[in-house]
Design an enzyme around this catalytic site. Structure first.
Site, PDB file in Angstrom:
ATOM      1  N   ASP A 181      -1.388  -0.654   6.356  1.00 25.51           N
ATOM      2  CA  ASP A 181      -1.372  -0.196   7.466  1.00 25.51           C
ATOM      3  C   ASP A 181      -2.869  -0.415   8.167  1.00 25.51           C
ATOM      4  O   ASP A 181      -3.130  -0.080   9.397  1.00 25.51           O
ATOM      5  CB  ASP A 181      -1.176   1.232   7.344  1.00 25.51           C
ATOM      6  CG  ASP A 181      -2.296   1.922   6.838  1.00 25.51           C
ATOM      7  OD1 ASP A 181      -2.454   1.768   5.587  1.00 25.51           O
ATOM      8  OD2 ASP A 181      -2.948   2.930   7.534  1.00 25.51           O
ATOM      9  N   ASP A 241       0.923  -1.325  -0.086  1.00 20.24           N
ATOM     10  CA  ASP A 241      -0.169  -0.004   0.125  1.00 20.24           C
ATOM     11  C   ASP A 241       0.871   1.093   0.066  1.00 20.24           C
ATOM     12  O   ASP A 241       1.933   1.305   0.361  1.00 20.24           O
ATOM     13  CB  ASP A 241      -0.896  -0.016   1.241  1.00 20.24           C
ATOM     14  CG  ASP A 241      -2.050   1.054   1.247  1.00 20.24           C
ATOM     15  OD1 ASP A 241      -2.222   1.476   0.089  1.00 20.24           O
ATOM     16  OD2 ASP A 241      -2.424   1.277   2.439  1.00 20.24           O
ATOM     17  N   THR A 249     -17.647  11.733   9.658  1.00 18.55           N
ATOM     18  CA  THR A 249     -17.118  10.856   8.692  1.00 18.55           C
ATOM     19  C   THR A 249     -16.957  11.471   7.120  1.00 18.55           C
ATOM     20  O   THR A 249     -16.153  11.083   6.621  1.00 18.55           O
ATOM     21  CB  THR A 249     -17.963   9.430   8.853  1.00 18.55           C
ATOM     22  OG1 THR A 249     -17.682   8.813  10.165  1.00 18.55           O
ATOM     23  CG2 THR A 249     -17.113   8.367   7.915  1.00 18.55           C
ATOM     24  N   HIS A 297      -9.991  13.600   2.095  1.00 21.70           N
ATOM     25  CA  HIS A 297      -9.199  12.585   1.297  1.00 21.70           C
ATOM     26  C   HIS A 297      -9.593  12.457  -0.160  1.00 21.70           C
ATOM     27  O   HIS A 297      -8.738  12.406  -0.990  1.00 21.70           O
ATOM     28  CB  HIS A 297      -9.368  10.944   1.826  1.00 21.70           C
ATOM     29  CG  HIS A 297      -9.086  11.035   3.140  1.00 21.70           C
ATOM     30  ND1 HIS A 297      -7.604  10.890   3.317  1.00 21.70           N
ATOM     31  CD2 HIS A 297      -9.510  11.023   4.717  1.00 21.70           C
ATOM     32  CE1 HIS A 297      -7.226  10.478   4.661  1.00 21.70           C
ATOM     33  NE2 HIS A 297      -8.500  10.793   5.410  1.00 21.70           N
ATOM     34  N   ASP A 316      -0.047   4.689   1.575  1.00 20.76           N
ATOM     35  CA  ASP A 316      -0.056   5.620   2.981  1.00 20.76           C
ATOM     36  C   ASP A 316       0.257   4.680   3.991  1.00 20.76           C
ATOM     37  O   ASP A 316      -0.332   3.550   4.395  1.00 20.76           O
ATOM     38  CB  ASP A 316      -1.792   5.974   2.828  1.00 20.76           C
ATOM     39  CG  ASP A 316      -2.068   6.978   1.978  1.00 20.76           C
ATOM     40  OD1 ASP A 316      -1.369   7.881   1.579  1.00 20.76           O
ATOM     41  OD2 ASP A 316      -3.354   7.241   1.592  1.00 20.76           O
ATOM     42  N   ALA A 328     -17.412  14.526   6.327  1.00 20.55           N
ATOM     43  CA  ALA A 328     -16.324  15.626   6.419  1.00 20.55           C
ATOM     44  C   ALA A 328     -14.954  14.936   6.035  1.00 20.55           C
ATOM     45  O   ALA A 328     -14.229  15.592   5.136  1.00 20.55           O
ATOM     46  CB  ALA A 328     -16.374  16.493   7.439  1.00 20.55           C
ATOM     47  N   VAL A 329     -14.457  13.852   6.780  1.00 14.52           N
ATOM     48  CA  VAL A 329     -13.133  13.465   6.779  1.00 14.52           C
ATOM     49  C   VAL A 329     -13.064  12.694   5.351  1.00 14.52           C
ATOM     50  O   VAL A 329     -11.671  12.861   4.818  1.00 14.52           O
ATOM     51  CB  VAL A 329     -12.947  12.580   7.875  1.00 14.52           C
ATOM     52  CG1 VAL A 329     -11.502  11.947   7.350  1.00 14.52           C
ATOM     53  CG2 VAL A 329     -12.790  13.278   9.045  1.00 14.52           C
ATOM     54  N   GLY A 330     -14.087  12.027   4.874  1.00 13.55           N
ATOM     55  CA  GLY A 330     -14.006  11.562   3.526  1.00 13.55           C
ATOM     56  C   GLY A 330     -13.765  12.434   2.406  1.00 13.55           C
ATOM     57  O   GLY A 330     -12.913  12.296   1.261  1.00 13.55           O
TER      58      GLY A 330
END
Length: 591
Positions: free
Chosen positions: A450, A165, A305, A312, A167, A307-309
């Site tokens: 991770d 991966d 959730t 990204h 990140d 907002a965080v999405g």
């Protein structure tokens, strides 16, 4: 010979050597008395004679044997011939050979059926605890924080293909990334979803949360659980306020949650990117609570959730990181050397990431291109297959068809992908299609990521891939465990808990007072062991006693784990990584 009926428990009562040695054995359905003389054969082995008594004689024999033993007890401590029967060693184990049987106030002939009892009085136990000495741990080796830790035996020579991966696996982010995610998500929450403007004044607290927590969308509580779904006392928060044990029991009825409830209402926060999310949820709930604003916890979770999405997926986060790699990315000089080592041994490498090629390409150039030692022109020459925008964990399920991507023209092919070409970029796809096209199958493939659930569970279960987890926090956790202060406190706690176990065999007011003192001291020592990791939630890997859900999942789904990928460089590619023996509670621990 003993009865061939199953013996559920055996208790041995040694009798002083100036009498016949009598050992009383409690069986599930009968009682056997073994009598021995002190006669020794020429080979040094004592001869034994046995006889069985019927159940009708059990009570009488029990009373006589105990009384006889008690009358002779003072002589036993003075008789050197019986030293082999019991040598008291404080704090080593709870169960000792019986020298003084337990008495029950209601039944003076009662002998406990769960295990043997102590050979000391309560006063002796108290005195032993008062005079305890600091355990010398100078001879106990420390752990290497950069070691590779093994759950399941792994033969590196059988691995032909290594996948990664991006990140927190190939790319090791600095702590500033968490602040950036929090600020961008907070801005989205306020500007787009119209949360109170004053929330922007509340900054990210990197010391608040750890990963591996769970958020209860039913009650709005952020908590740490062990693998049995027990809530760790002092590690459950409503907003930024910790709940007392009494409050938790009032809400849930117990400190242990039912599995069905966990599956229905608890949302896991399993990767490092969840840290700003957990802090944002807690800060938002605390603000709304302080200002007496009604809210539904599930809605707060969904909005944060989302907002965080957006952070990204929207491109703002990646553009910020690209603009200042030295601030956000930690370079490790051994990363390139490790990948080149794999290539020099004929291993195949692939990149499998949810990120766009634009973002991954910029990061990989920064991390790798100056470490290729002239053997390759670009990082894309090192990897045999490059897959971006793969949409894990959906990639491991049904997924989408692979499409070739042309970075120069920002164009996607419409043709079916039936083979992978070097230096080409692919998007989408699925695990099944990846296996069919690459012909890389089963246990010859190892993948590093991770995130336990998004990266590792399904490829391991569906295709038999070997798996490795990169856990950045591991170096700090092991470093704390290695510190003399922590080791000393842990030894003191284990001693204390052993005394608590012993103390419970006594009765009376003096015992109750002493036991209460011990429990208070235990509470303080547990806090002292928790705080070095995180003052609010403690260690990522364990509660006070048990492994956390995160640690338990790590054991089940990862063959190995380490703090960064290049820690493997010191291992020969012919090595067999063998785990330490995992002891069960009833097993003898041999160090």
């Amino acid at each position: 010979m003993l009865s061939n009926k199953r013996i559920s428990l055996i208790k041995v009562l040694p009798i002083p050597s100036n009498k016949k040695n009598v050992f009383k054995i409690n069986c599930s359905s009968n009682t056997t008395i073994i009598t021995t003389s002190s006669t020794t054969t020429t080979s040094g082995i004592k001869s034994y004679s046995t006889h069985n008594r019927s159940n009708n004689d059990t009570h009488t024999s029990k009373s006589n044997t105990i009384d006889q033993h008690q009358q002779q007890q003072p002589q036993q401590h003075q008789n050197n011939d019986n030293k082999h029967l019991f040598t008291p060693t404080p704090f080593q184990s709870l169960v000792k050979n019986v020298n003084k049987p337990f008495r029950n106030d209601k039944d003076p002939d009662y002998l406990p059926t769960h295990h043997s009892v102590l050979n000391m009085s309560l006063d002796q136990l108290i005195e032993m605890y008062k005079n305890r000495k600091v355990v010398d741990l100078s001879h106990v080796p420390t752990l290497d924080p950069q070691d590779v830790f093994i759950n399941s035996e792994l033969k590196l020579e059988e691995i032909d293909v290594f996948g990664f991966d991006y990140d927190y696996t190939l790319a090791n982010y600095g702590d500033q990334v968490q602040h950036l995610i929090y600020d961008l998500a907070m801005s989205h929450l306020v500007d787009e979803q119209k949360y109170p403007m004053a929330l922007k004044e509340i900054k990210y607290d990197p010391t608040f949360a750890i990963r591996g927590l769970h958020f209860d969308v039913n009650h709005g509580l952020l908590m740490k659980l062990d693998y049995l779904n027990n809530i760790q006392a002092g590690a459950i928060y409503h907003g930024r306020r910790p709940l007392t044990k009494e409050e938790v029991i009032q809400i849930y009825g117990s400190m242990q949650l039912k599995r069905l409830y966990c599956d229905s209402f608890l949302k896991p926060m399993s990767d490092i990117f969840c840290l700003p999310e957990a802090c944002l949820i807690a800060n938002t709930i605390q603000y709304l609570t302080d200002h007496n604003l009604a809210f539904e916890p599930r809605i707060i979770h969904e909005d944060v959730t989302a907002a965080v999405g957006k952070v990204h997926l929207g491109g703002g986060l990646h553009n910020k990181i690209i603009s200042d790699f030295p601030l956000y990315l930690n370079k490790h000089p051994l990363l390139g050397e490790f990948l080149l080592k794999l290539k020099s041994h004929g291993k195949k490498l692939f990149l499998l990431t949810n990120n766009s090629y634009f973002y991954a390409n910029h990061g990989m150039k920064y991390l790798l291109n100056d470490q290729l030692n002239g053997k390759y022109e670009d990082w894309t020459d090192v990897f045999d297959v490059i897959i971006t925008k793969c949409d894990k964990p959906s990639f491991f399920g049904k997924g989408r068809p692979f499409r070739m991507y042309h970075p120069d023209s920002d164009r996607y092919d419409w043709n079916e992908v039936n083979h992978f070409e070097p230096k080409k970029v692919y998007v989408g796809g699925s695990l099944k299609q990846f296996t069919n096209v690459s012909k890389w199958r089963g246990r010859s493939v190892m993948y590093f990521g991770d995130h336990l659930y998004s990266d590792l569970v399904e490829p391991s279960q569906k295709e038999g891939w070997k798996t490795g987890v990169i856990i950045k926090e591991l170096e700090v956790e092991v470093g704390i465990q290695n510190s003399p202060k922590y080791r000393e406190q842990l030894a003191e706690l284990l001693q204390l808990e052993d005394v608590i176990r012993k103390c419970q065999f006594f009765s009376g007011e003096k015992k109750e007072l002493f036991l209460e003192q011990l429990k208070t001291e235990r509470y303080k020592k547990r806090l002292a062991l928790k705080e070095p990791f995180n003052a609010n939630f403690g260690s990522l890997f364990r509660t006070h006693t048990n492994a956390t859900i995160f640690a338990s999942s790590l054991q089940r789904h990862a063959d190995i784990y380490t703090s960064k990928i290049e820690n493997l460089i010191s291992y020969p590619l012919t090595a067999s990584l063998i785990p330490s023996r995992n002891y069960l509670p009833h097993e003898f621990k041999l160090n």
